[in-house]
Design a protein around this motif. Structure first.
Motif, mmCIF file in Angstrom:
data_model
loop_
_atom_site.group_PDB
_atom_site.id
_atom_site.type_symbol
_atom_site.label_atom_id
_atom_site.label_comp_id
_atom_site.label_asym_id
_atom_site.label_seq_id
_atom_site.Cartn_x
_atom_site.Cartn_y
_atom_site.Cartn_z
ATOM 1 N N GLY A 109 58.305 51.672 23.967
ATOM 2 C CA GLY A 109 57.360 51.757 22.942
ATOM 3 C C GLY A 109 55.798 51.789 23.443
ATOM 4 O O GLY A 109 55.533 51.864 24.576
ATOM 5 N N PHE A 110 54.782 51.575 22.587
ATOM 6 C CA PHE A 110 53.524 51.631 22.726
ATOM 7 C C PHE A 110 53.074 50.548 23.851
ATOM 8 O O PHE A 110 52.434 50.877 25.022
ATOM 9 N N ILE A 111 53.382 49.376 23.453
ATOM 10 C CA ILE A 111 53.451 48.281 24.468
ATOM 11 C C ILE A 111 54.200 47.988 25.591
ATOM 12 O O ILE A 111 54.147 47.825 26.641
ATOM 13 N N GLY A 112 55.753 48.461 25.208
ATOM 14 C CA GLY A 112 56.404 48.163 25.954
ATOM 15 C C GLY A 112 56.612 48.858 27.423
ATOM 16 O O GLY A 112 56.924 48.513 28.397
ATOM 17 N N SER A 113 56.245 50.154 27.000
ATOM 18 C CA SER A 113 56.219 51.257 28.135
ATOM 19 C C SER A 113 55.084 50.716 29.110
ATOM 20 O O SER A 113 55.438 50.934 30.440
ATOM 21 N N ARG A 114 54.047 50.300 28.647
ATOM 22 C CA ARG A 114 53.089 49.722 30.042
ATOM 23 C C ARG A 114 53.640 48.550 30.637
ATOM 24 O O ARG A 114 53.360 48.314 31.679
ATOM 25 N N LEU A 115 54.362 47.672 30.038
ATOM 26 C CA LEU A 115 54.721 46.470 30.396
ATOM 27 C C LEU A 115 56.017 46.743 31.442
ATOM 28 O O LEU A 115 55.924 46.242 32.495
ATOM 29 N N VAL A 116 56.808 47.742 31.033
ATOM 30 C CA VAL A 116 57.729 48.232 32.106
ATOM 31 C C VAL A 116 57.183 48.800 33.166
ATOM 32 O O VAL A 116 57.546 48.344 34.199
ATOM 33 N N ARG A 117 56.237 49.622 33.217
ATOM 34 C CA ARG A 117 55.410 49.950 34.388
ATOM 35 C C ARG A 117 54.686 48.838 35.446
ATOM 36 O O ARG A 117 55.098 49.021 36.467
ATOM 37 N N MET A 118 54.272 47.973 34.438
ATOM 38 C CA MET A 118 53.667 46.743 35.419
ATOM 39 C C MET A 118 54.837 46.236 36.047
ATOM 40 O O MET A 118 54.586 45.929 37.165
ATOM 41 N N LEU A 119 55.835 45.881 35.482
ATOM 42 C CA LEU A 119 56.878 45.009 36.136
ATOM 43 C C LEU A 119 57.480 45.935 37.253
ATOM 44 O O LEU A 119 57.995 44.950 38.080
ATOM 45 N N SER A 120 57.788 46.857 36.792
ATOM 46 C CA SER A 120 58.344 47.903 37.829
ATOM 47 C C SER A 120 57.510 47.942 39.297
ATOM 48 O O SER A 120 57.783 47.855 40.378
#
Length: 313
Positions: free
Chosen positions: A12-23
């Motif tokens: 999602g909108f927020i989740g995709s950013r979070l996933v990239r940061m975690l990765s």
């Protein structure tokens, strides 16, 4: 490789950013999303994606059991307020039943940490500045009712398990490529970049909100998910502690685009129930995680326009 973190709503909108940061920070990330936001999965070597609805309790439990994540960040939800009012059963099934499915599974598999995305809309509308430890909660609509119910579910879960739980009360998150029919995408969809004077049709233009850039929201969620273990339930406002009216947002967009924008009131867009103000106190989250915000409202709007219109200042 560091701990595995599972993110529901990770496309999602927020989740995709979070996933990239975690990765990027070396975590193995498992994503569960049913792709109803029409955004694609993040494709990175240490990200594993599953097209799954959180209402599917069996499949959800199988994935959590297989990966046994250290932390779950629960973002999956129906959060568009008009949709939550029009499709009330659907919103409550996803937000409440879906959350209960998740809680049952992470309790069964002894997940150490949970970060849950709630909303600043759970607060009572009768207070000027919303504070996690002082302001009472009082759901105002079907969306905030579902998130208030989620917070209760999570409190019961935490009491049973003594897990490490963070409830993040998100305020109005903005950014480029928002697929939802929120205020700023609605404004920009109505503006032809080629015309010299734009007219936008809006509803409740006096309402004031606390707008935070999506990268700041994702960063704070990542800090909660990756912080040192600390048992107990903590509640944090994710906001800027500054609010703007819809009229002010339109004016700022007009200045940045160097064109006058007129507002016409559209009766069909007026919400019958609408908070006049919603501003949070963010000192608790910034202090406890020793961080700061990276975007002002002007920075956020410039970023949105740059990525939407290739706008340059």
């Amino acid at each position: 490789m560091k701990h595995t973190i599972l993110v529901t709503g990770g496309a999602g909108f927020i989740g995709s950013r979070l996933v990239r940061m975690l990765s990027e920070n070396g975590f193995q990330v498992v994503v569960i999303d049913n792709l109803t936001s029409n955004l694609p999965f993040v494709q990175l070597p240490n990200v594993t994606n599953y097209n799954l609805d959180v209402r599917d309790a069996t499949a959800l439990d199988e994935i959590i059991g297989a990966y046994k994540p250290y932390c779950v960040v629960h973002l999956a939800a129906i959060h568009h307020v008009p949709t939550c009012e029009i499709e009330r059963n659907y919103a409550l099934e996803v937000n409440v039943i879906g959350t209960e499915n998740l809680l049952l599974s992470i309790e069964k598999h002894q997940v150490s940490k949970l970060v849950f995305a709630s909303t600043g809309a759970v607060y009572s509308p009768d207070f000027p500045i919303l504070n996690e430890d002082e302001t009472p909660v009082d759901p105002f609509d079907n969306y905030s009712l579902s998130k208030f119910t989620n917070e209760k579910q999570i409190r019961f879960y935490q009491q049973r398990t003594e897990a490490d739980v963070c409830i993040a009360r998100l305020f109005n998150t903005i950014g480029a490529n928002d697929p939802n029919a929120h205020l700023i995408p609605d404004i920009l969809r109505q503006i032809d970049p080629e015309v010299s004077h734009a007219i936008v049709k809006l509803g409740n233009i006096k309402s004031r909100r606390d707008y935070i850039h999506v990268e700041d929201t994702a960063n704070l969620l990542m800090l909660m998910a990756t912080s040192a273990p600390r048992k107990g339930l903590k509640v944090y406002n994710v906001c800027t502690s500054v609010e703007y009216s819809v009229e002010e947002i339109v004016q700022k967009i007009g200045v940045l685009m160097n064109k006058p924008i007129s507002i016409e009131i559209d009766p069909e867009k007026i919400r019958k129930y609408d908070r006049i103000s919603q501003i949070g106190n963010n000192q608790k989250v910034l202090t406890e995680f020793n961080t700061h915000l990276f975007f002002t409202i002007e920075d956020a709007l410039k970023d949105i326009l740059a990525k939407m219109y290739d706008f340059q200042t």
